[in-house]
Design an enzyme around this catalytic site. Structure first.
Site, PDB file in Angstrom:
ATOM      1  N   TRP A  56     -43.839  43.629 -37.363  1.00  0.00           N
ATOM      2  CA  TRP A  56     -45.225  43.147 -37.454  1.00  0.00           C
ATOM      3  C   TRP A  56     -46.029  43.419 -36.189  1.00  0.00           C
ATOM      4  O   TRP A  56     -47.228  43.199 -36.157  1.00  0.00           O
ATOM      5  CB  TRP A  56     -45.227  41.645 -37.764  1.00  0.00           C
ATOM      6  CG  TRP A  56     -44.903  41.335 -39.193  1.00  0.00           C
ATOM      7  CD1 TRP A  56     -44.726  42.220 -40.219  1.00  0.00           C
ATOM      8  CD2 TRP A  56     -44.740  40.021 -39.767  1.00  0.00           C
ATOM      9  NE1 TRP A  56     -44.458  41.551 -41.396  1.00  0.00           N
ATOM     10  CE2 TRP A  56     -44.456  40.205 -41.140  1.00  0.00           C
ATOM     11  CE3 TRP A  56     -44.793  38.727 -39.258  1.00  0.00           C
ATOM     12  CZ2 TRP A  56     -44.238  39.123 -42.003  1.00  0.00           C
ATOM     13  CZ3 TRP A  56     -44.567  37.657 -40.114  1.00  0.00           C
ATOM     14  CH2 TRP A  56     -44.304  37.851 -41.473  1.00  0.00           C
ATOM     15  N   LYS A  57     -45.361  43.846 -35.131  1.00  0.00           N
ATOM     16  CA  LYS A  57     -46.051  44.118 -33.854  1.00  0.00           C
ATOM     17  C   LYS A  57     -46.872  42.881 -33.454  1.00  0.00           C
ATOM     18  O   LYS A  57     -46.437  41.767 -33.691  1.00  0.00           O
ATOM     19  CB  LYS A  57     -46.893  45.398 -33.968  1.00  0.00           C
ATOM     20  CG  LYS A  57     -46.062  46.564 -34.510  1.00  0.00           C
ATOM     21  CD  LYS A  57     -46.715  47.901 -34.362  1.00  0.00           C
ATOM     22  CE  LYS A  57     -45.802  48.982 -34.942  1.00  0.00           C
ATOM     23  NZ  LYS A  57     -46.298  50.327 -34.728  1.00  0.00           N
ATOM     24  N   HIS A  65     -38.550  50.524 -28.717  1.00  0.00           N
ATOM     25  CA  HIS A  65     -39.687  51.021 -29.507  1.00  0.00           C
ATOM     26  C   HIS A  65     -40.603  51.858 -28.604  1.00  0.00           C
ATOM     27  O   HIS A  65     -40.785  51.536 -27.430  1.00  0.00           O
ATOM     28  CB  HIS A  65     -40.452  49.847 -30.112  1.00  0.00           C
ATOM     29  CG  HIS A  65     -41.447  50.280 -31.131  1.00  0.00           C
ATOM     30  ND1 HIS A  65     -42.676  50.794 -30.778  1.00  0.00           N
ATOM     31  CD2 HIS A  65     -41.381  50.324 -32.482  1.00  0.00           C
ATOM     32  CE1 HIS A  65     -43.332  51.126 -31.882  1.00  0.00           C
ATOM     33  NE2 HIS A  65     -42.565  50.849 -32.932  1.00  0.00           N
ATOM     34  N   GLU A  72     -43.681  51.997 -28.350  1.00  0.00           N
ATOM     35  CA  GLU A  72     -44.781  51.237 -27.719  1.00  0.00           C
ATOM     36  C   GLU A  72     -44.273  50.511 -26.473  1.00  0.00           C
ATOM     37  O   GLU A  72     -45.000  50.345 -25.496  1.00  0.00           O
ATOM     38  CB  GLU A  72     -45.413  50.283 -28.746  1.00  0.00           C
ATOM     39  CG  GLU A  72     -46.274  51.071 -29.733  1.00  0.00           C
ATOM     40  CD  GLU A  72     -46.366  50.480 -31.130  1.00  0.00           C
ATOM     41  OE1 GLU A  72     -46.085  49.280 -31.311  1.00  0.00           O
ATOM     42  OE2 GLU A  72     -46.712  51.245 -32.055  1.00  0.00           O
ATOM     43  N   GLU A 122     -38.156  57.272 -34.943  1.00  0.00           N
ATOM     44  CA  GLU A 122     -39.592  57.071 -35.123  1.00  0.00           C
ATOM     45  C   GLU A 122     -40.357  58.113 -34.316  1.00  0.00           C
ATOM     46  O   GLU A 122     -40.634  57.901 -33.126  1.00  0.00           O
ATOM     47  CB  GLU A 122     -39.998  55.678 -34.644  1.00  0.00           C
ATOM     48  CG  GLU A 122     -39.335  54.553 -35.406  1.00  0.00           C
ATOM     49  CD  GLU A 122     -40.207  53.299 -35.379  1.00  0.00           C
ATOM     50  OE1 GLU A 122     -40.522  52.806 -36.465  1.00  0.00           O
ATOM     51  OE2 GLU A 122     -40.581  52.854 -34.297  1.00  0.00           O
ATOM     52  N   GLY A 143     -44.193  49.403 -39.978  1.00  0.00           N
ATOM     53  CA  GLY A 143     -45.216  48.670 -39.245  1.00  0.00           C
ATOM     54  C   GLY A 143     -46.334  48.230 -40.169  1.00  0.00           C
ATOM     55  O   GLY A 143     -46.231  47.215 -40.860  1.00  0.00           O
ATOM     56  N   GLY A 144     -47.412  49.019 -40.207  1.00  0.00           N
ATOM     57  CA  GLY A 144     -48.625  48.643 -40.945  1.00  0.00           C
ATOM     58  C   GLY A 144     -48.379  48.151 -42.367  1.00  0.00           C
ATOM     59  O   GLY A 144     -48.923  47.113 -42.780  1.00  0.00           O
TER      60      GLY A 144
END
Ligand code: PGA
Length: 252
Positions: free
Chosen positions: A10-11, A93, A95, A168, A235-236
């Site tokens: 869900w970040k 990840h 990010e 990813e 994710g999204g």
């Protein structure tokens, strides 16, 4: 035969209230043969753990620090997560690597600490677009896999049970540009070869390798047809109940 895994990342999205609303709908709709992991932000972990009690849904954190406790302002330790009932943790990840400067060395420390506690690690690797375009994707991914698992022996991850890889490609994350099933399969097969070289073919066959990067209900089936793609880190599309159910419901 590897059981598929679908993990929701869900970040930095959803309040505790929104997480509860999501799960009250999601858990009643869930069926299928896959393992499902939900990774909310830290502030929603308590609510998510509560909502998912007595369900097959596993709960993961999106990050964790390797030291158990101490003067590490802003951090939450793997040990604290484990104590709260979290069973999975995402490590490495892109990010975290790109925005927060996490190095391969730090990622190795985190993987090691998490495995020692019995947490299942979802270890992310993947290349940027310039690396893919110069033909260096597999070499970069191999170096990330080897560095993250440096000095980690197969017994630490139950010979495959508590280590999940996630490929990813950075250029596919949040961009709507999904890797083709063939592009993903090539790297997944390459990762399995690296795992085989490190731990032997039997262990490598047991480790699930997820694809992540713009996975949606309409592209997941094509990815899942490939022999080395064992699920997805989403994710999204994991933020919407209907979309995430459509991704992890079918029997693969
Ligand atoms: P995305 O994110 O599905 O929104 O591309 C995947 C991820 O970063 O784990």
């Amino acid at each position: 035969m590897r059981t598929p895994v679908f993990a929701a990342n869900w970040k930095m999205n959803k309040t505790a209230h929104e997480a509860r609303e999501f799960l009250s709908k999601f858990k009643t709709g869930l069926s299928g043969n896959s393992e499902v992991v939900v990774c909310p932000p830290f502030t929603a972990l308590g609510v998510v753990l509560d909502e998912c009690q007595s369900t097959p849904i596993a709960i993961g954190a999106q990050n964790g620090f390797h030291e158990a406790s101490g003067a590490f302002t802003g951090e939450v330790s793997m040990a604290m997560l484990h104590k709260e009932g979290v069973t999975h943790v995402i490590v490495g990840h892109s990010e975290r690597r790109d925005i927060f400067g996490e190095t391969d060395g730090l990622i190795q420390l985190k993987i090691s600490a998490a495995l020692q506690l019995g947490l299942t690690v979802i270890f992310c690797v993947g290349e940027h677009l310039d690396v893919r375009e110069s033909g260096g994707a597999m070499a970069l991914v191999e170096s990330q896999v080897r560095a993250g698992l440096n000095e980690i022996v197969a017994a630490e991850f139950g010979h495959g049970a508590s280590l999940i890889l996630a490929f990813e490609p950075v250029w596919a994350i949040g961009t709507g540009k999904v890797a083709t099933p063939e592009q993903a399969q090539d790297v997944h097969a390459g990762i399995r070869d690296v795992l085989s070289a490190l731990y032997g073919a039997d262990v490598a066959e047991r480790i699930r390798i997820l694809y992540g990067g713009s996975v949606k209900p309409d592209n997941v089936a094509g990815l899942m047809e490939k022999p080395d793609i064992d699920g997805a880190l989403v994710g999204g599309a994991s933020l919407k109940v209907e979309d995430f159910l459509a991704i992890c419901q079918p029997v693969y």
